[in-house]
Design a protein around this motif. Sequence first.
Motif, PDB file in Angstrom:
ATOM      1  N   ASP A   1      31.243  56.166  39.734  1.00 29.25           N
ATOM      2  CA  ASP A   1      30.811  55.642  38.438  1.00 29.25           C
ATOM      3  C   ASP A   1      29.839  54.479  38.620  1.00 29.25           C
ATOM      4  O   ASP A   1      29.681  53.938  39.713  1.00 29.25           O
ATOM      5  CB  ASP A   1      32.019  55.200  37.605  1.00 29.25           C
ATOM      6  CG  ASP A   1      32.913  54.218  38.344  1.00 29.25           C
ATOM      7  OD1 ASP A   1      32.408  53.201  38.852  1.00 29.25           O
ATOM      8  OD2 ASP A   1      34.128  54.484  38.430  1.00 29.25           O
ATOM      9  N   ARG A   2      29.191  54.117  37.512  1.00 28.96           N
ATOM     10  CA  ARG A   2      28.172  53.055  37.546  1.00 28.96           C
ATOM     11  C   ARG A   2      28.770  51.713  37.949  1.00 28.96           C
ATOM     12  O   ARG A   2      28.142  50.949  38.677  1.00 28.96           O
ATOM     13  CB  ARG A   2      27.469  52.933  36.195  1.00 28.96           C
ATOM     14  CG  ARG A   2      26.504  51.756  36.210  1.00 28.96           C
ATOM     15  CD  ARG A   2      25.247  51.877  35.435  1.00 28.96           C
ATOM     16  NE  ARG A   2      24.394  52.989  35.640  1.00 28.96           N
ATOM     17  CZ  ARG A   2      23.327  52.987  36.459  1.00 28.96           C
ATOM     18  NH1 ARG A   2      23.036  51.935  37.192  1.00 28.96           N
ATOM     19  NH2 ARG A   2      22.555  54.028  36.534  1.00 28.96           N
TER      20      ARG A   2
ATOM     21  N   GLU B   1      27.235  49.543  40.979  1.00 26.67           N
ATOM     22  CA  GLU B   1      26.660  48.211  40.827  1.00 26.67           C
ATOM     23  C   GLU B   1      27.414  47.164  41.629  1.00 26.67           C
ATOM     24  O   GLU B   1      26.803  46.257  42.204  1.00 26.67           O
ATOM     25  CB  GLU B   1      26.603  47.835  39.348  1.00 26.67           C
ATOM     26  CG  GLU B   1      25.573  48.656  38.594  1.00 26.67           C
ATOM     27  CD  GLU B   1      25.514  48.375  37.106  1.00 26.67           C
ATOM     28  OE1 GLU B   1      26.282  47.510  36.614  1.00 26.67           O
ATOM     29  OE2 GLU B   1      24.687  49.020  36.440  1.00 26.67           O
TER      30      GLU B   1
ATOM     31  N   PRO C   1      21.743  58.201  39.215  1.00 27.73           N
ATOM     32  CA  PRO C   1      22.795  58.903  38.468  1.00 27.73           C
ATOM     33  C   PRO C   1      22.551  60.409  38.442  1.00 27.73           C
ATOM     34  O   PRO C   1      21.511  60.899  38.882  1.00 27.73           O
ATOM     35  CB  PRO C   1      22.656  58.316  37.063  1.00 27.73           C
ATOM     36  CG  PRO C   1      21.199  58.001  36.957  1.00 27.73           C
ATOM     37  CD  PRO C   1      20.754  57.586  38.341  1.00 27.73           C
TER      38      PRO C   1
ATOM     39  N   LEU D   1      27.259  59.336  41.321  1.00 30.13           N
ATOM     40  CA  LEU D   1      25.985  58.660  41.506  1.00 30.13           C
ATOM     41  C   LEU D   1      25.798  58.546  43.009  1.00 30.13           C
ATOM     42  O   LEU D   1      26.786  58.556  43.764  1.00 30.13           O
ATOM     43  CB  LEU D   1      25.997  57.264  40.899  1.00 30.13           C
ATOM     44  CG  LEU D   1      26.195  57.169  39.388  1.00 30.13           C
ATOM     45  CD1 LEU D   1      27.656  57.107  39.026  1.00 30.13           C
ATOM     46  CD2 LEU D   1      25.478  55.956  38.857  1.00 30.13           C
TER      47      LEU D   1
END
Length: 106
Positions: free
Chosen positions: A14-15, A19, A38, A56
Amino acid sequence: MPKTPLIVLCTVPDRETAEEIANILIADNLAACVNIVPGVTSVYRWENRIEQAEELILIIKTGSRAYRPLQDKITDLHPYELPEIIAVPINHGSPGYLKWIEDNTT
Protein backbone atom coordinates in the motif's frame (compact mmCIF):
# COMPACT_ATOMS: atom_id res chain seq x y z
CA MET A 1 35.18 -2.40 -3.09
CA PRO A 2 34.24 0.22 -5.70
CA LYS A 3 30.83 1.77 -5.28
CA THR A 4 28.60 0.36 -8.02
CA PRO A 5 25.32 2.18 -8.55
CA LEU A 6 22.29 -0.08 -8.11
CA ILE A 7 18.58 -0.13 -8.82
CA VAL A 8 16.73 -1.99 -6.08
CA LEU A 9 13.18 -3.21 -6.71
CA CYS A 10 10.78 -3.83 -3.85
CA THR A 11 7.02 -4.41 -3.96
CA VAL A 12 4.82 -3.15 -1.13
CA PRO A 13 1.13 -3.64 -0.30
CA ASP A 14 0.00 0.00 0.00
CA ARG A 15 0.92 3.67 -0.37
CA GLU A 16 1.45 4.19 3.38
CA THR A 17 4.11 1.45 3.47
CA ALA A 18 5.69 2.75 0.26
CA GLU A 19 6.00 6.29 1.59
CA GLU A 20 7.26 5.19 5.00
CA ILE A 21 10.02 3.02 3.51
CA ALA A 22 10.95 5.64 0.88
CA ASN A 23 11.20 8.48 3.40
CA ILE A 24 13.29 6.48 5.86
CA LEU A 25 15.69 5.25 3.15
CA ILE A 26 16.23 8.84 1.98
CA ALA A 27 16.52 10.26 5.52
CA ASP A 28 19.10 7.59 6.45
CA ASN A 29 21.16 8.23 3.26
CA LEU A 30 20.59 4.65 2.14
CA ALA A 31 19.02 5.76 -1.15
CA ALA A 32 19.40 8.84 -3.34
CA CYS A 33 15.92 8.50 -4.86
CA VAL A 34 12.90 6.23 -4.52
CA ASN A 35 10.19 6.14 -7.18
CA ILE A 36 6.80 4.87 -6.01
CA VAL A 37 4.94 3.24 -8.88
CA PRO A 38 1.28 2.31 -8.24
CA GLY A 39 -0.90 -0.12 -10.15
CA VAL A 40 1.28 -3.23 -10.15
CA THR A 41 -0.48 -6.58 -10.32
CA SER A 42 1.71 -9.35 -8.94
CA VAL A 43 1.02 -13.02 -9.68
CA TYR A 44 3.20 -15.39 -7.68
CA ARG A 45 3.40 -18.76 -5.96
CA TRP A 46 3.27 -18.70 -2.15
CA GLU A 47 2.98 -21.81 0.02
CA ASN A 48 2.11 -23.96 -3.03
CA ARG A 49 -0.75 -21.69 -4.14
CA ILE A 50 -0.93 -19.22 -6.98
CA GLU A 51 -1.68 -15.80 -5.51
CA GLN A 52 -2.50 -12.43 -7.05
CA ALA A 53 -2.20 -9.04 -5.36
CA GLU A 54 -2.40 -5.36 -6.24
CA GLU A 55 0.82 -3.73 -5.10
CA LEU A 56 3.10 -0.75 -5.63
CA ILE A 57 6.73 -1.08 -6.62
CA LEU A 58 9.59 0.93 -5.25
CA ILE A 59 12.41 1.71 -7.67
CA ILE A 60 15.30 2.61 -5.41
CA LYS A 61 18.56 4.18 -6.58
CA THR A 62 21.51 3.44 -4.29
CA GLY A 63 25.13 2.29 -4.24
CA SER A 64 26.63 -1.10 -3.51
CA ARG A 65 28.16 0.05 -0.21
CA ALA A 66 24.72 1.09 1.06
CA TYR A 67 22.99 -2.08 -0.14
CA ARG A 68 23.30 -4.28 2.97
CA PRO A 69 22.00 -1.65 5.43
CA LEU A 70 19.28 -0.72 2.91
CA GLN A 71 18.20 -4.37 2.69
CA ASP A 72 18.21 -4.69 6.47
CA LYS A 73 16.14 -1.49 6.86
CA ILE A 74 13.55 -2.61 4.30
CA THR A 75 13.33 -6.03 5.97
CA ASP A 76 12.75 -4.37 9.37
CA LEU A 77 10.04 -2.02 8.06
CA HIS A 78 8.27 -4.29 5.57
CA PRO A 79 5.01 -6.01 6.56
CA TYR A 80 5.62 -9.09 4.37
CA GLU A 81 7.18 -12.23 5.79
CA LEU A 82 9.45 -12.40 2.73
CA PRO A 83 9.68 -9.03 0.95
CA GLU A 84 10.94 -8.78 -2.60
CA ILE A 85 14.30 -7.00 -2.51
CA ILE A 86 16.21 -7.35 -5.78
CA ALA A 87 19.31 -5.32 -6.69
CA VAL A 88 20.39 -4.80 -10.29
CA PRO A 89 23.68 -3.06 -11.13
CA ILE A 90 23.54 0.05 -13.28
CA ASN A 91 26.12 -0.62 -15.99
CA HIS A 92 25.72 2.66 -17.85
CA GLY A 93 24.15 6.02 -17.11
CA SER A 94 24.61 9.74 -17.18
CA PRO A 95 27.90 10.40 -15.35
CA GLY A 96 26.39 13.33 -13.47
CA TYR A 97 23.39 11.29 -12.32
CA LEU A 98 25.55 8.35 -11.23
CA LYS A 99 27.78 10.75 -9.28
CA TRP A 100 24.65 12.21 -7.65
CA ILE A 101 23.62 8.70 -6.51
CA GLU A 102 27.09 8.17 -5.04
CA ASP A 103 27.10 11.56 -3.30
CA ASN A 104 23.69 10.92 -1.71
CA THR A 105 24.16 7.43 -0.32
CA THR A 106 26.22 6.19 2.60
